[in-house]
Motif scaffolding. Structure first.
Motif, PDB file in Angstrom:
ATOM      1  N   PRO A 156     118.823  64.739  57.839  1.00 42.51           N
ATOM      2  CA  PRO A 156     120.073  64.563  56.965  1.00 42.51           C
ATOM      3  C   PRO A 156     119.964  63.392  55.965  1.00 42.51           C
ATOM      4  O   PRO A 156     118.616  63.160  55.668  1.00 42.51           O
ATOM      5  CB  PRO A 156     120.765  63.710  59.312  1.00 42.51           C
ATOM      6  N   LYS A 185     131.899  63.664  58.256  1.00 44.76           N
ATOM      7  CA  LYS A 185     130.179  64.094  58.745  1.00 44.76           C
ATOM      8  C   LYS A 185     129.793  62.548  59.136  1.00 44.76           C
ATOM      9  O   LYS A 185     130.826  61.004  58.889  1.00 44.76           O
ATOM     10  CB  LYS A 185     129.367  63.404  57.214  1.00 44.76           C
ATOM     11  N   ASP A 229     125.190  62.721  60.180  1.00 41.44           N
ATOM     12  CA  ASP A 229     124.705  63.389  59.799  1.00 41.44           C
ATOM     13  C   ASP A 229     124.111  62.839  58.093  1.00 41.44           C
ATOM     14  O   ASP A 229     123.399  63.032  57.600  1.00 41.44           O
ATOM     15  CB  ASP A 229     126.115  64.451  58.572  1.00 41.44           C
TER      16      ASP A 229
END
Length: 342
Positions: free
Chosen positions: A85, A4, A59
């Protein structure tokens, strides 16, 4: 699954010290207010303007700043719990890490815990299931690799679990691992399903009863052969048609495979992106070694192998069952194989 991407924002000199430590350990991209003149960070003048550019590019976001500032900056960009996110807010001393947005599906609860461990501080988690020490079905589904088909029903199931009510469960392959959990009424099928009660339906088909929380294991592997310069829409239309014909769930697509010669085929690459998967390409040697059920002399002549679609699907499923032999349009050939596990 790719790592991520995390962004870290700092506004003060004390916060910059925290931000540098977080950026090194998470790791993450560090942004610092221009007046800090931080050489090892990307400078910005306006946090509000910066977030407009970065919010959907990462993310997760960690703000070493006051919660009020963070809320005002992110508010215009919020869409839904399914797509937003993770957002964590940390004070400039690193004492508290608050999970502010997308605690479960976005992973903010986990990110807050990581930040707290790095700084030796305390994570602050306010999601109801976590504070009550109760199973969160959206977190469990994510951990098990299941796609959530009816996101609005998550709250119904989680609320039932919070209130200690039994939840209906259809999961014949026990993807969730809840077969022996007393909070769930297992071995429930269509004949036993009660639409007035909360329930979970785990299937790679579009067959969930009305009102249920539909979860889809990612077990369907697409093998695709196509003409040169194929459009994305030709591929998408054919896949949608075949999936509708067989009642398959689009959320259960696990991979898209084809022959190495199609690696730079823009329409195929864009279709895979639309399905949310990375395309996989196989050499002619790999494809030729697969005993596909319906080989083609035409494919052999053009591609040097007797099968592209079926062989690719079978390879991608790692020995799974070919559940759709090749289905063709003038420009696209599709086959689907099912793996036992994603």
């Amino acid at each position: 699954m790719p790592a991520k991407k995390i962004a870290i924002y700092t506004l003060t000199s004390q916060g910059l010290t925290v931000g540098k430590r977080l950026a090194a350990r998470l790791p993450g991209t560090l942004y610092a207010s221009k007046n800090l003149e931080a050489e090892d960070a990307i400078s910005f003048e306006s946090l509000k303007h910066l977030i407009s550019a970065t919010f959907n590019a990462f993310d997760g976001h960690v703000f070493v700043a006051a919660a009020g500032i963070v809320v005002r900056c992110i508010a215009p960009h919020l869409q839904s719990k399914e797509t937003d996110p993770a957002v964590v807010c940390m004070d400039q001393t690193g004492l508290f890490a608050i999970s502010l947005l997308s605690g479960h599906l976005g992973g903010a609860n986990e990110l807050a815990d990581r930040c707290a461990r790095i700084m030796g501080g305390q994570s602050v988690i306010t999601t109801a299931t976590d504070t009550a020490g109760v199973l969160s079905i959206d977190s469990l589904a994510m951990a098990k690799g299941l796609a959530i088909g009816t996101i609005g029903k998550v709250k119904d199931v989680n609320m039932a679990l919070l209130e200690d009510r039994v939840v209906q469960l259809y999961d014949p392959e026990d993807w969730l691992g809840l077969a022996w959990n007393s909070s769930f009424e297992g071995k429930v099928g269509y004949g036993d399903w009660n639409d007035s009660k909360p329930g979970i339906w785990v299937s790679w088909h579009n067959d969930a009863p009305e009102g249920s929380l539909a979860l889809h294991p990612r077990v369907l592997h697409l093998g695709i052969g196509c003409r040169r310069d194929i459009t994305t829409y030709e591929i998408l239309d054919h896949v949608y048609m075949v999936f509708k014909k067989y009642g398959f769930s689009m959320e259960s697509i696990a991979s898209v495979g084809s022959v190495e010669a199609k690696r730079n085929e823009a329409g195929l690459l864009e279709a895979a992106e639309e399905f949310g998967v990375e395309p996989v390409f196989y050499s002619t040697t790999q494809l030729a070694a697969v005993d596909a059920p319906t080989p083609s002399d035409r494919v052999q002549a053009h591609m040097g192998v007797p099968s592209v679609a079926e062989a690719s699907a079978m390879l991608a499923s790692h020995g799974g069952e070919l559940i759709v032999t090749k289905e063709k349009t003038p420009t696209v050939t599709l086959a689907v194989a099912r793996s036992n596990r994603a």
